[in-house]
Design a protein around this motif. Structure first.
Motif, PDB file in Angstrom:
ATOM      1  N   ARG A 205       0.959  -1.230  -0.128  1.00  0.00           N
ATOM      2  CA  ARG A 205      -0.056   0.098   0.017  1.00  0.00           C
ATOM      3  C   ARG A 205       0.891   1.313  -0.017  1.00  0.00           C
ATOM      4  N   VAL A 206       0.426   2.294  -0.521  1.00  0.00           N
ATOM      5  CA  VAL A 206       0.805   3.626  -0.618  1.00  0.00           C
ATOM      6  C   VAL A 206      -0.306   4.565  -0.531  1.00  0.00           C
ATOM      7  N   ALA A 207       0.136   5.726  -0.008  1.00  0.00           N
ATOM      8  CA  ALA A 207      -0.742   6.827  -0.074  1.00  0.00           C
ATOM      9  C   ALA A 207       0.011   8.057  -0.218  1.00  0.00           C
ATOM     10  N   VAL A 208      -0.513   9.287  -0.840  1.00  0.00           N
ATOM     11  CA  VAL A 208       0.237  10.225  -0.958  1.00  0.00           C
ATOM     12  C   VAL A 208      -0.941  11.638  -1.001  1.00  0.00           C
ATOM     13  N   GLY A 209      -0.678  12.201   0.144  1.00  0.00           N
ATOM     14  CA  GLY A 209      -1.706  13.363   0.274  1.00  0.00           C
ATOM     15  C   GLY A 209      -1.346  14.669  -0.288  1.00  0.00           C
ATOM     16  N   ASP A 210      -2.251  15.321  -0.759  1.00  0.00           N
ATOM     17  CA  ASP A 210      -1.770  16.660  -1.288  1.00  0.00           C
ATOM     18  C   ASP A 210      -2.874  17.763  -1.145  1.00  0.00           C
ATOM     19  N   TYR A 211      -2.481  18.973  -0.807  1.00  0.00           N
ATOM     20  CA  TYR A 211      -3.673  20.080  -0.401  1.00  0.00           C
ATOM     21  C   TYR A 211      -3.447  21.310  -1.172  1.00  0.00           C
ATOM     22  N   SER A 212      -4.394  21.811  -1.878  1.00  0.00           N
ATOM     23  CA  SER A 212      -3.929  23.176  -2.662  1.00  0.00           C
ATOM     24  C   SER A 212      -4.987  24.083  -1.820  1.00  0.00           C
ATOM     25  N   LEU A 213      -3.998  25.154  -1.435  1.00  0.00           N
ATOM     26  CA  LEU A 213      -4.261  26.496  -0.603  1.00  0.00           C
ATOM     27  C   LEU A 213      -5.241  27.216  -1.570  1.00  0.00           C
ATOM     28  N   ALA A 214      -4.791  27.428  -2.572  1.00  0.00           N
ATOM     29  CA  ALA A 214      -5.532  28.293  -3.678  1.00  0.00           C
ATOM     30  C   ALA A 214      -7.091  27.712  -3.982  1.00  0.00           C
ATOM     31  N   THR A 215      -7.454  26.506  -3.766  1.00  0.00           N
ATOM     32  CA  THR A 215      -8.822  26.042  -4.026  1.00  0.00           C
ATOM     33  C   THR A 215      -9.361  25.259  -2.852  1.00  0.00           C
ATOM     34  N   ASP A 216      -8.514  25.159  -1.796  1.00  0.00           N
ATOM     35  CA  ASP A 216      -9.189  24.378  -0.718  1.00  0.00           C
ATOM     36  C   ASP A 216      -9.370  23.006  -0.892  1.00  0.00           C
ATOM     37  N   GLU A 217      -8.651  22.294  -2.084  1.00  0.00           N
ATOM     38  CA  GLU A 217      -8.780  21.003  -2.264  1.00  0.00           C
ATOM     39  C   GLU A 217      -8.016  20.065  -1.945  1.00  0.00           C
ATOM     40  N   HIS A 218      -8.609  19.054  -1.586  1.00  0.00           N
ATOM     41  CA  HIS A 218      -7.446  17.882  -0.986  1.00  0.00           C
ATOM     42  C   HIS A 218      -7.658  16.701  -2.164  1.00  0.00           C
ATOM     43  N   THR A 219      -6.374  16.145  -2.347  1.00  0.00           N
ATOM     44  CA  THR A 219      -6.137  14.932  -3.399  1.00  0.00           C
ATOM     45  C   THR A 219      -5.481  13.974  -2.430  1.00  0.00           C
ATOM     46  N   LEU A 220      -6.048  12.703  -2.532  1.00  0.00           N
ATOM     47  CA  LEU A 220      -5.502  11.610  -2.081  1.00  0.00           C
ATOM     48  C   LEU A 220      -5.139  10.649  -3.131  1.00  0.00           C
ATOM     49  N   TYR A 221      -3.965  10.378  -3.226  1.00  0.00           N
ATOM     50  CA  TYR A 221      -3.540   9.201  -4.338  1.00  0.00           C
ATOM     51  C   TYR A 221      -3.264   8.040  -3.477  1.00  0.00           C
ATOM     52  N   THR A 222      -3.891   6.723  -3.705  1.00  0.00           N
ATOM     53  CA  THR A 222      -3.848   5.667  -2.840  1.00  0.00           C
ATOM     54  C   THR A 222      -4.121   4.455  -3.493  1.00  0.00           C
ATOM     55  N   THR A 223      -3.549   3.419  -3.068  1.00  0.00           N
ATOM     56  CA  THR A 223      -3.730   1.933  -3.572  1.00  0.00           C
ATOM     57  C   THR A 223      -5.167   1.294  -3.130  1.00  0.00           C
ATOM     58  N   SER A 224      -5.754   1.557  -3.904  1.00  0.00           N
ATOM     59  CA  SER A 224      -7.294   1.288  -3.470  1.00  0.00           C
ATOM     60  C   SER A 224      -8.323   0.742  -4.616  1.00  0.00           C
ATOM     61  N   GLN A 225      -9.057  -0.423  -4.187  1.00  0.00           N
ATOM     62  CA  GLN A 225      -9.852  -1.010  -5.306  1.00  0.00           C
ATOM     63  C   GLN A 225     -11.206  -0.261  -5.224  1.00  0.00           C
ATOM     64  N   ASN A 226     -11.350   0.746  -4.512  1.00  0.00           N
ATOM     65  CA  ASN A 226     -12.704   1.509  -4.681  1.00  0.00           C
ATOM     66  C   ASN A 226     -12.376   3.098  -4.036  1.00  0.00           C
ATOM     67  N   PRO A 227     -11.956   3.864  -4.791  1.00  0.00           N
ATOM     68  CA  PRO A 227     -11.489   5.220  -4.503  1.00  0.00           C
ATOM     69  C   PRO A 227     -12.864   6.026  -4.169  1.00  0.00           C
ATOM     70  N   HIS A 228     -13.969   5.901  -4.578  1.00  0.00           N
ATOM     71  CA  HIS A 228     -15.306   6.431  -4.161  1.00  0.00           C
ATOM     72  C   HIS A 228     -15.738   6.295  -2.654  1.00  0.00           C
ATOM     73  N   VAL A 229     -15.353   4.880  -2.690  1.00  0.00           N
ATOM     74  CA  VAL A 229     -15.736   4.360  -0.969  1.00  0.00           C
ATOM     75  C   VAL A 229     -14.782   5.157  -0.172  1.00  0.00           C
ATOM     76  N   ILE A 230     -13.725   5.043  -0.618  1.00  0.00           N
ATOM     77  CA  ILE A 230     -12.673   5.898   0.218  1.00  0.00           C
ATOM     78  C   ILE A 230     -12.903   7.217   0.621  1.00  0.00           C
ATOM     79  N   ARG A 231     -13.248   7.913  -0.561  1.00  0.00           N
ATOM     80  CA  ARG A 231     -13.670   9.210  -0.617  1.00  0.00           C
ATOM     81  C   ARG A 231     -14.818   9.639   0.396  1.00  0.00           C
ATOM     82  N   LEU A 232     -15.754   8.669   0.436  1.00  0.00           N
ATOM     83  CA  LEU A 232     -16.936   8.702   1.214  1.00  0.00           C
ATOM     84  C   LEU A 232     -16.388   8.751   2.658  1.00  0.00           C
ATOM     85  N   LEU A 233     -15.902   7.454   3.045  1.00  0.00           N
ATOM     86  CA  LEU A 233     -15.541   7.264   4.404  1.00  0.00           C
ATOM     87  C   LEU A 233     -14.633   8.289   4.936  1.00  0.00           C
TER      88      LEU A 233
END
Ligand SMILES: Cc1cc2nc3c(=O)[nH]c(=O)nc-3n(C[C@H](O)[C@H](O)[C@H](O)COP(=O)(O)OP(=O)(O)OC[C@H]3O[C@@H](n4cnc5c(N)ncnc54)[C@H](O)[C@@H]3O)c2cc1C
Lengths: 787, 263
Positions: A205-233
């Protein structure tokens, strides 16, 4: 004749070009500008009270950006559990808090205590060694039965006991089952364990977290079988980030086997820390770390009883299972020993009365959750083992006993709440006996004997419930999610197509087989079609890939969306051809007016949709893009007959699998080559569980098999050349493709076949051995022979 | 892994000199040492590589009928070069680890490490080999002193191993399923007037000679000669993979099979 494209063709996997040439893009290949590295300091103690954590030494070390402990996560939720079980007494399960970093106590070896974020991984690791953690060791809770005894130390002090739930199913049957067992002509009893496994996907497994102050957006790159489920949880329950400000990307995923379904603390940590530190934060799991931080699988202790009349007809079945949850509830852990296990206890048989009891128990071990098959292998193993034992006790051939009890009429409502839509178990059994040359066994056994080896043949017939799952049903059963799937089919102006799916391949070849489906429906080349998945920013909300659901549920959503596309395109074609819509036929990528030679090509229709000069604008909108959500009406029920042939070395107990045949009914097949690959992989994993893999803890809660020096993965020379057949087809009746799913079957059906074969070999040689617990390692088999 | 300095001497003398430093350690093929350093269980400040010293490379036979193997010779080289002169040893070397391990790992590293489940110790003890160092010659019977324990002193390096070539020999290895090291391995060597039997992987005290079997096989070199013998499971290793009793059984089965297969 084999087809060279579309549904039914063994199209070569398009993704393999990049995988095999090292051009895949996995999460660890993502490196963001200015990223810092996270290193998790993990408990090396199974159970203890944290008295203090002194990070001052670490903070002063070179390169250290910041050290995090539980106190940094006070305003943050715990890692949520996605399923709530209601027990026999109508009470909801005990659900402990699962903090991102250990709070007050450590509860398993590997429990994260602190995280160092530094400029380099080595610096982070050096600094982690300088963190001073004072822990008072507590007696570890390991044995499940001892864990639920009075006075046992508790894993979670705020719970009443270590019992998560005591589930009864079907509770109303309990007394009737007890009575039937008491009065039966014969009862076969078997006590067994289903060994704990470590999933071991090739890519940790790997996770890379990123955050943009300009847009207040978070991005998570992750080893997942279900990215939408991770986003919700993670977004809704842990960090409080709304979906429109949180993007989860899972690029190429190098295997998962279930363990990459779950939401893990490391994902939440990297997302959280990236905002705190205003820079990307990356964590890459080492292989050793994977052993103590990826959710494990299986770990059941079971007693099963099968009651029969004098002819061997099954009258009642009762099973009692202790299921290990580990120290915390992983995302779908509570559902595995219950709804994914109890509902399968009928197997392929007409047993009228069934009662399943499951006690889920907290212990000081790594959390346990779904692993290839999830609950269904545990059900199949105990059932197919007890049926085999029953056959021997009754003096009935194991094939014959199964045949006598096979379900033959469909749809069939089992006494454990599911309805099988189709199947033909005699057909798969016949096919197995044929492809395995069962009739020639005696001659092969004689040959083995001449070489000083003991040969045995073992059979298992399995059923599984896949195509997970009808949302309203699972909602009633405690799921905190729906289990539909989604697809958007975007036809481009010149006719090429992008299919955005909520399913996500972690090795299954979706890019190939999903394209085959759309290609077949429209009649254009598959290379005109791309499958897009793994990114919440460009795919509709979908539930991901597990439970052999991607083709049955995700593929059905693609079919539904493509049907909408075709329906609209037909209207456009009718307009262009100045014909009635009802007269328009789509064939080989062209729309034709029935009975004429008037036609218009696919690309001209799609161009008209985007350049609507000659277009029925008053009736339909321009453009050609459709979305469908598909919620299945039922599970699908793949089934099959597996036959394993072994040779046992009587001097050493070493078991060689010399032949293995699988006759599966997966319903319709989209890509036979991919299906065969899925079955082969599953069989290798099942043989691994049966003979080799053993995740074991010592009495202090230390993992004994914490690396490949002690954890035995199956290797190429551990498995034979497989005979795999899927020509027995009873199409699923309720999804548009008539498909059932093939991803888990191999791992579900093979362990009992292997164990049955070894017992057969030993009994033929006169050893009074009725059971050996997995893995059937040489020393265990030898000990059983020399008791 | 922590940072370290790296020395690459071309002579034994330079290697010995480089090893005088406090935290210096010899490096053979690195198949044991490097993983240990990666796990941060070892942190030498200087690694002195022995694999570039010509005097420590290669396989030859001497007038005394011994196979002489340079201390930094890889398993793959032994597997290849001993194939005709000492097939039992070549077979052993060819079944250590995987190709990558065999192309890097060395006989000196294996014997210096004396892992209780390593293969070479069985051959060294089973042939009554001489372990030659920069300082002295040590007989195998004196060399092995228990798990991971040898007669070597700090900074002493194995420069050569001399194994008396038997009339026939075989190494029967039962693999630990995960690591594929020896769960138990038995080396049997038949000489003109005696037989030696050495067992690795089984005992809590490391590699050992099975005296009863040696006596019986010296009388009659046939597998039946050990049929009525047994080893005491008492001091055998018990772990995740096998019980004491199972290992004791393998000692006997391995001895019988080695006798049958010896060539
Ligand atoms: C995957 C894998 C599988 C393996 N399987 C087997 C197997 O089946 N059977 C088996 O026997 N072994 C096995 N090994 C171990 C392998 O044989 C190693 O080669 C051996 O243990 C160490 O040799 P090396 O040359 O790599 O020594 P290194 O790792 O370089 O050194 C080991 C130790 O010996 C010291 N040392 C090295 N050379 C000398 C010398 N000439 N004089 C004095 N001290 C020295 C070092 O300082 C260190 O303490 C396996 C290893 C791996 C990684």
């Amino acid at each position: 004749m084999p087809k060279d494209g579309g549904i039914g063709a063994s199209t070569k996997r398009r993704e393999d070009l990049r995988f095999l040439t090292g051009k895949g893009r996995y999460t660890d290949d993502i490196n963001l500008h200015g990223q810092a590295y996270a290193y998790f300091l993990r408990s090396d103690i199974a159970h203890g009270t944290i008295n203090s954590i002194d990070t001052s030494g670490a903070e002063a070390m070179p390169g250290v950006v910041r050290v995090f402990t539980a106190s940094d996560f006070e305003g943050v939720g715990g890692i949520p559990c996605g399923w709530q079980i209601t027990d026999r007494h109508g009470e909801v399960m005990q659900e402990p808090k699962h903090p991102v970093l250990a709070e007050g106590k450590v509860r398993h070896v590997g429990d994260p205590i602190a995280v160092v974020v530094a400029e380099s991984l080595d610096q982070a690791r050096d600094a982690a060694e300088a963190i001073d953690v004072d822990i008072t060791e507590l007696e570890p809770v390991l044995d499940m039965k001892a864990a639920v005894a009075d006075g046992a130390p508790k894993v979670h002090d705020d719970l009443t006991s270590n019992l998560c739930y005591d589930w009864g199913f079907v509770e109303e049957n309990r007394d009737a089952v007890d009575q039937a067992i008491k009065n039966a002509h014969h009862v076969t009893t078997l006590e067994l364990t289903n060994n704990r496994l470590v999933a071991n996907p090739m890519e940790p497994r790997v996770a890379v977290g990123d955050y943009s102050l300009a847009t207040d957006e978070h991005t998570l790159y992750t080893t997942s079988q279900n990215p939408h489920v991770i986003r919700l949880l993670m977004g809704a329950f842990v960090l409080g980030i709304p979906e429109h400000k949180l993007r989860v990307v899972a690029p190429d995923v190098g295997g998962g086997f279930g363990t990459k379904i779950f939401h893990y603390a490391e994902e939440a940590f990297c997302t959280f820390a990236a905002k705190q530190l205003r820079r990307p934060v990356k964590w890459t799991c080492s292989r050793s770390e994977a052993f103590i931080s990826d959710a494990h699988g299986r770990d059941h202790v079971t007693k099963i009883e099968l009651a029969m009349d004098k002819d061997g007809m099954f009258l009642a079945l009762r099973t009692d299972t202790y299921a290990n949850m580990g120290a915390y509830l992983s995302t779908f852990a509570p559902s595995v020993p219950t709804w994914l296990h109890g509902t399968l206890m009928a197997g392929n048989y007409k047993t009228p009365l069934i009662y399943v009891n499951v006690k889920a128990v907290f212990t000081n071990t790594v959390p346990v959750d779904a692993y290839r098959g999830a609950g269904r292998p545990e059900a199949t193993f105990q059932l197919e083992r007890v049926v085999d034992k029953a056959a021997r006790e009754m003096g009935i051939d194991p094939v014959e006993l199964r045949r006598r009890n096979f379900i033959t009429e469909f749809p069939y409502a089992t006494p454990v709440a599911v309805e099988y839509d189709t199947g033909d178990y005699h057909a798969t059994m016949d096919k197995l006996l044929d492809i395995s040359n069962h009739a020639g066994f005696a001659a092969r056994a004689a040959d083995s004997k001449a070489r000083g080896k003991l040969r045995g043949f073992g059979i298992a017939h399995y059923i599984e419930a896949c195509g997970i799952a009808p949302s309203n049903l699972v909602g009633q059963l405690g799921a905190r999610a729906g289990l539909y799937e989604s697809a958007t089919v975007r036809v481009n102006a010149t006719g090429s197509i992008s299919v955005m799916t909520g399913s996500h391949s972690h090795g299954q070849g979706h890019e190939t087989s999903f394209a085959q489906v759309v290609s077949d429906m429209i009649g254009i080349d598959a290379d005109q079609i791309d499958i897009v998945h793994g990114d919440t920013a460009n795919t509709p909300m979908g539930m991901g890939t597990y439970g052999s659901r991607s083709l049955a549920v995700g593929g059905s959503a693609i079919v539904k969306a493509t049907e909408k596309i075709i329906s609209k395109a037909r209207k456009i074609a009718a307009h262009l051809l100045e014909a009635a819509e009802a007269d328009i036929e789509l064939k080989d990528g062209a729309f034709t007016v029935a009975g004429t030679d008037k036609s218009v090509a696919w690309g001209d229709v799609t161009l008209a949709a985007y350049v609507p000069h000659n277009y029925p604008l008053e009736e339909i909108e321009p453009g050609l893009e459709e979305t469908a959500f598909y919620d299945p009406a039922n599970f699908t029920y793949p089934s099959g007959a597996y036959g394993c042939e072994v040779e046992v070395d009587p001097d050493t107990g070493k078991v060689d699998v010399v032949a293995f045949s699988a006759a599966d009914d997966f319903g319709n097949i989209v890509n036979p080559m991919i299906v065969e690959g899925q079955v082969q992989g599953g069989l290798a994993q099942g043989i691994g569980q049966a003979l080799l893999e053993n995740c074991a803890y010592d009495e202090n809660g230390q993992l004994l098999s914490g690396s490949y020096m002690d954890y035995t993965m199956p290797r190429a020379d551990d498995v034979p050349m497989f005979k795999v057949d899927h020509s027995c087809i009873t199409p699923c009746t309720h999804n548009p493709l008539g498909v059932k799913g093939c991803g888990e079957a191999g791992a579900i059906g093979s362990p009992p076949a292997v164990v049955n074969a070894v017992i057969d070999a030993l009994q033929r040689a006169g050893h009074d051995v009725t059971h050996i617990d997995m893995p059937l390692s040489p020393d265990r088999v030898w000990a059983a022979m020399n008791r | 892994m922590h940072n370290f300095d790296f020395a690459k001497p071309a002579t034994i003398a330079d290697a010995v000199a480089a090893l005088q430093g406090d935290e210096a350690q010899p490096l053979g093929g690195g198949q044991t040492l490097i993983p240990t350093m990666k796990q941060r269980l070892a942190a030498p400040e200087v690694l002195v590589s022995l694999t570039h010293i010509p005097d420590m490379q290669g396989v030859c036979t001497n007038d005394a009928g011994q196979l002489c193997i340079g201390g930094a010779t890889t398993h793959a080289t032994v597997a290849r070069e001993a194939a005709s002169s000492f097939p039992g040893l070549a077979h052993l070397a060819a079944h250590i680890g995987d190709p990558a391990v065999r192309n890097r790992g060395t006989i000196g590293g294996s014997l210096a490490n004396n892992d209780p489940s390593a293969c070479y110790p069985a051959a060294a003890l089973g042939t009554g080999a001489t372990i030659c160092t920069n300082l002295r010659e040590i007989t195998a019977d004196d060399y092995f002193q228990g798990m991971f324990d040898t007669a070597l002193d700090e900074g002493e390096i194995i420069t050569e191993v001399r194994l008396p070539i038997p009339q026939a020999a075989h190494y029967e290895k039962f693999v630990q399923p995960a690591s594929r090291f020896a769960l138990t391995g038995v080396f049997v060597a038949k000489y003109q007037d005696h037989v030696r039997v050495a067992v690795t992987g089984a005992s809590e005290n490391g590699v050992f000679r099975w005296a009863d079997a040696e006596a019986a096989l010296s009388q009659s070199f046939a597998s039946d000669a050990v049929a009525d013998l047994s080893v005491d499971p008492d001091h055998m290793i018990h772990d995740l993979h096998a019980s004491k009793e199972y290992r004791a059984n393998l000692v006997k089965v391995g001895t019988m099979r080695s006798v049958k297969k010896a060539k």
